[in-house]
Design a protein around this motif. Structure first.
Motif, PDB file in Angstrom:
ATOM      1  N   PRO A 233      47.537  29.201  41.325  1.00  0.00           N
ATOM      2  CA  PRO A 233      48.013  28.439  40.419  1.00  0.00           C
ATOM      3  C   PRO A 233      49.679  29.343  40.125  1.00  0.00           C
ATOM      4  O   PRO A 233      49.530  30.784  40.697  1.00  0.00           O
ATOM      5  N   LYS A 234      50.492  29.081  39.525  1.00  0.00           N
ATOM      6  CA  LYS A 234      51.969  30.045  39.152  1.00  0.00           C
ATOM      7  C   LYS A 234      52.150  30.226  38.425  1.00  0.00           C
ATOM      8  O   LYS A 234      52.522  32.169  38.406  1.00  0.00           O
ATOM      9  N   LEU A 235      51.089  30.476  37.631  1.00  0.00           N
ATOM     10  CA  LEU A 235      50.548  31.241  36.431  1.00  0.00           C
ATOM     11  C   LEU A 235      49.566  31.373  35.718  1.00  0.00           C
ATOM     12  O   LEU A 235      48.878  30.377  35.182  1.00  0.00           O
ATOM     13  N   CYS A 236      48.772  32.600  35.770  1.00  0.00           N
ATOM     14  CA  CYS A 236      47.657  32.392  35.173  1.00  0.00           C
ATOM     15  C   CYS A 236      47.097  33.448  34.050  1.00  0.00           C
ATOM     16  O   CYS A 236      48.114  34.909  33.803  1.00  0.00           O
ATOM     17  N   VAL A 237      46.625  33.013  32.814  1.00  0.00           N
ATOM     18  CA  VAL A 237      46.603  32.992  31.706  1.00  0.00           C
ATOM     19  C   VAL A 237      45.362  33.570  31.878  1.00  0.00           C
ATOM     20  O   VAL A 237      44.223  32.516  31.494  1.00  0.00           O
ATOM     21  N   LEU A 238      44.979  34.871  31.042  1.00  0.00           N
ATOM     22  CA  LEU A 238      44.071  35.664  31.366  1.00  0.00           C
ATOM     23  C   LEU A 238      43.927  36.572  30.016  1.00  0.00           C
ATOM     24  O   LEU A 238      44.154  36.633  29.070  1.00  0.00           O
ATOM     25  N   ASP A 239      43.381  34.764  28.601  1.00  0.00           N
ATOM     26  CA  ASP A 239      42.393  35.256  27.554  1.00  0.00           C
ATOM     27  C   ASP A 239      41.238  36.487  27.927  1.00  0.00           C
ATOM     28  O   ASP A 239      40.186  36.100  27.291  1.00  0.00           O
ATOM     29  N   GLU A 240      41.406  37.343  27.497  1.00  0.00           N
ATOM     30  CA  GLU A 240      40.434  38.593  27.145  1.00  0.00           C
ATOM     31  C   GLU A 240      39.477  38.581  27.918  1.00  0.00           C
ATOM     32  O   GLU A 240      38.355  38.525  27.884  1.00  0.00           O
ATOM     33  N   THR A 241      40.467  38.821  29.579  1.00  0.00           N
ATOM     34  CA  THR A 241      38.842  38.425  30.069  1.00  0.00           C
ATOM     35  C   THR A 241      38.407  40.106  30.236  1.00  0.00           C
ATOM     36  O   THR A 241      36.759  39.509  30.899  1.00  0.00           O
ATOM     37  N   ASP A 242      38.176  40.700  29.866  1.00  0.00           N
ATOM     38  CA  ASP A 242      37.353  41.996  29.498  1.00  0.00           C
ATOM     39  C   ASP A 242      36.368  41.737  29.029  1.00  0.00           C
ATOM     40  O   ASP A 242      35.285  43.255  29.026  1.00  0.00           O
ATOM     41  N   SER A 243      36.320  40.644  28.075  1.00  0.00           N
ATOM     42  CA  SER A 243      35.471  40.804  26.386  1.00  0.00           C
ATOM     43  C   SER A 243      34.101  41.010  27.461  1.00  0.00           C
ATOM     44  O   SER A 243      34.062  39.747  28.232  1.00  0.00           O
ATOM     45  N   GLY A 244      33.111  41.292  27.265  1.00  0.00           N
ATOM     46  CA  GLY A 244      31.709  41.660  27.407  1.00  0.00           C
ATOM     47  C   GLY A 244      31.626  42.295  28.331  1.00  0.00           C
ATOM     48  O   GLY A 244      30.346  42.034  29.366  1.00  0.00           O
ATOM     49  N   LEU A 245      32.315  42.386  29.515  1.00  0.00           N
ATOM     50  CA  LEU A 245      32.480  43.340  31.075  1.00  0.00           C
ATOM     51  C   LEU A 245      31.574  44.555  30.660  1.00  0.00           C
ATOM     52  O   LEU A 245      31.983  45.476  29.739  1.00  0.00           O
ATOM     53  N   ASP A 246      30.372  45.384  31.513  1.00  0.00           N
ATOM     54  CA  ASP A 246      31.078  46.717  32.242  1.00  0.00           C
ATOM     55  C   ASP A 246      31.892  47.229  32.836  1.00  0.00           C
ATOM     56  O   ASP A 246      32.825  46.542  33.413  1.00  0.00           O
ATOM     57  N   ILE A 247      31.692  48.445  33.107  1.00  0.00           N
ATOM     58  CA  ILE A 247      33.124  49.292  33.722  1.00  0.00           C
ATOM     59  C   ILE A 247      32.860  48.347  35.266  1.00  0.00           C
ATOM     60  O   ILE A 247      33.355  48.088  35.651  1.00  0.00           O
ATOM     61  N   ASP A 248      31.468  48.148  35.414  1.00  0.00           N
ATOM     62  CA  ASP A 248      31.439  47.767  37.228  1.00  0.00           C
ATOM     63  C   ASP A 248      32.660  46.521  37.508  1.00  0.00           C
ATOM     64  O   ASP A 248      32.784  46.336  38.449  1.00  0.00           O
ATOM     65  N   ALA A 249      31.615  45.660  36.624  1.00  0.00           N
ATOM     66  CA  ALA A 249      31.729  44.126  36.307  1.00  0.00           C
ATOM     67  C   ALA A 249      33.684  44.054  36.428  1.00  0.00           C
ATOM     68  O   ALA A 249      33.978  43.224  36.889  1.00  0.00           O
ATOM     69  N   LEU A 250      33.987  44.842  35.229  1.00  0.00           N
ATOM     70  CA  LEU A 250      35.762  44.956  34.811  1.00  0.00           C
ATOM     71  C   LEU A 250      36.173  45.511  36.105  1.00  0.00           C
ATOM     72  O   LEU A 250      37.512  44.715  36.312  1.00  0.00           O
ATOM     73  N   LYS A 251      36.198  46.594  36.838  1.00  0.00           N
ATOM     74  CA  LYS A 251      36.758  46.577  38.145  1.00  0.00           C
ATOM     75  C   LYS A 251      36.709  45.488  39.395  1.00  0.00           C
ATOM     76  O   LYS A 251      37.910  45.606  39.770  1.00  0.00           O
ATOM     77  N   ILE A 252      35.541  44.496  38.918  1.00  0.00           N
ATOM     78  CA  ILE A 252      35.415  43.915  40.427  1.00  0.00           C
ATOM     79  C   ILE A 252      36.134  42.509  40.511  1.00  0.00           C
ATOM     80  O   ILE A 252      37.004  42.302  41.315  1.00  0.00           O
ATOM     81  N   VAL A 253      36.347  42.145  39.134  1.00  0.00           N
ATOM     82  CA  VAL A 253      37.557  41.062  38.397  1.00  0.00           C
ATOM     83  C   VAL A 253      38.523  41.827  38.415  1.00  0.00           C
ATOM     84  O   VAL A 253      39.783  40.851  38.621  1.00  0.00           O
ATOM     85  N   ALA A 254      38.921  43.204  37.765  1.00  0.00           N
ATOM     86  CA  ALA A 254      40.652  43.803  38.054  1.00  0.00           C
ATOM     87  C   ALA A 254      40.830  43.068  39.442  1.00  0.00           C
ATOM     88  O   ALA A 254      42.397  43.191  39.630  1.00  0.00           O
ATOM     89  N   GLU A 255      40.264  43.897  40.546  1.00  0.00           N
ATOM     90  CA  GLU A 255      40.256  43.626  42.056  1.00  0.00           C
ATOM     91  C   GLU A 255      40.755  42.424  42.735  1.00  0.00           C
ATOM     92  O   GLU A 255      41.775  42.184  42.760  1.00  0.00           O
ATOM     93  N   GLY A 256      39.653  40.990  41.892  1.00  0.00           N
ATOM     94  CA  GLY A 256      40.342  40.168  41.951  1.00  0.00           C
ATOM     95  C   GLY A 256      41.668  39.220  41.668  1.00  0.00           C
ATOM     96  O   GLY A 256      41.919  39.330  42.155  1.00  0.00           O
ATOM     97  N   VAL A 257      41.703  40.062  40.504  1.00  0.00           N
ATOM     98  CA  VAL A 257      43.072  39.928  39.569  1.00  0.00           C
ATOM     99  C   VAL A 257      44.633  40.392  40.154  1.00  0.00           C
ATOM    100  O   VAL A 257      44.799  39.538  40.894  1.00  0.00           O
ATOM    101  N   ASN A 258      44.393  41.517  40.909  1.00  0.00           N
ATOM    102  CA  ASN A 258      45.306  42.301  41.573  1.00  0.00           C
ATOM    103  C   ASN A 258      45.113  41.560  43.286  1.00  0.00           C
ATOM    104  O   ASN A 258      46.595  41.874  43.486  1.00  0.00           O
ATOM    105  N   ALA A 259      44.020  41.031  43.732  1.00  0.00           N
ATOM    106  CA  ALA A 259      44.294  40.736  45.124  1.00  0.00           C
ATOM    107  C   ALA A 259      45.485  39.381  44.895  1.00  0.00           C
ATOM    108  O   ALA A 259      45.804  39.088  45.866  1.00  0.00           O
ATOM    109  N   LEU A 260      45.384  38.909  43.755  1.00  0.00           N
ATOM    110  CA  LEU A 260      46.208  37.148  43.541  1.00  0.00           C
ATOM    111  C   LEU A 260      48.050  38.092  43.592  1.00  0.00           C
ATOM    112  O   LEU A 260      48.430  36.606  43.636  1.00  0.00           O
ATOM    113  N   ARG A 261      47.639  38.962  43.276  1.00  0.00           N
ATOM    114  CA  ARG A 261      49.740  39.352  42.132  1.00  0.00           C
ATOM    115  C   ARG A 261      50.296  39.045  43.368  1.00  0.00           C
ATOM    116  O   ARG A 261      50.075  39.351  45.076  1.00  0.00           O
TER     117      ARG A 261
END
Length: 250
Positions: free
Chosen positions: A165-193
């Motif tokens: 997409p051109k614009l990604c809106v992440l609505d509290e994507t960290d909700s309910g994530l432990d630190i390991d899951a948070l890092k994996i999700v963040a790495e995936g998002v950063n790869a799309l920047r």
């Protein structure tokens, strides 16, 4: 300007939620929106995506110059808007791979592009899924059925990676994530920047912004943005809380 919101007012069941919100996001930028519960953060994401029970009563929003509010939700998605939900739904009976292929090809058709044949689609999905730790078994299961919170969020990032997409809106994507899951999700998002893609990251907590470092941070209170600054603003909020900003917005 990739996303331009001017004087946006919106309500649900005649209750005003957004009260004159302004926001501009350039291509290539990551904007974080922080604020207390009830400030209208999730409402903003739903209004942009076209959720039916939210009424826009005043103002405008454009995506790459096109009027978002003149489009149905599927047209907004085809135009390049993606919303990652705080709580992704489980949909029994709909296989994850079927959902992904249907979504991708629907958008390709809307843009006048040829649908991806199955072998090419499977190869593409596996390439994207491997980097997010999504197993073949997960892809065979019903959409989000039995997934942990982290698996659901990784599946959302997989959708972003496929749909581009051109614009990604992440609505509290960290909700309910432990630190390991948070890092994996963040790495995936950063790869799309990318220079032609923008992000609006909605969160309560600064910890997500340690991993997805924003270009701009906004404080939202009582349905509008009351302060804008750099990434250091998130650290200030972590230390001081939102009370001063809520009082300022009153």
């Amino acid at each position: 300007m990739l996303l331009s919101i001017k004087n946006l007012h919106a309500s649900i069941e005649d209750k005003p939620i957004l009260r004159g919100l302004d926001l501009d996001v350039k291509a290539g930028e990551v904007h974080a929106i922080m604020g207390p519960n009830g400030s209208g953060k999730s409402t903003l994401s739903y209004v942009l995506a076209g959720k039916s029970d939210y009424d826009v009563t005043e103002g405008s929003a454009t995506l790459d110059g096109a009027d978002l509010f003149a489009m149905e939700p599927d047209a907004r998605a085809a135009a390049g808007l993606f919303l990652a939900f705080q709580y992704p739904l489980e949909i029994p009976g709909v296989a994850t791979m079927t959902f992904l292929k249907t979504a991708l090809n629907a958008q390709r058709r809307a843009r006048g592009e040829a649908e991806l044949p199955t072998p090419q689609f499977i190869k593409l999905v596996r390439e994207k899924a491997d980097g997010l730790g999504i197993s073949t078994d997960m892809l065979k299961r019903g959409l989000n059925v039995g997934f942990s919170g982290g698996e659901k969020k990784r599946n959302e990032v997989l959708q972003m990676a496929l749909l581009e997409p051109k614009l990604c809106v992440l609505d509290e994507t960290d909700s309910g994530l432990d630190i390991d899951a948070l890092k994996i999700v963040a790495e995936g998002v950063n790869a799309l920047r990318a220079k032609d893609r923008g992000f609006v990251v909605i969160t309560h907590y600064q910890r997500l912004l340690d991993h997805i470092v924003p270009d701009v941070v906004h404080v939202m209170a009582k349905g509008r943005i009351v302060r804008t600054g750099g990434k250091e603003l998130a650290h200030e909020l972590e230390a001081r809380g939102y009370a001063d900003y809520v009082e300022e917005a009153a």
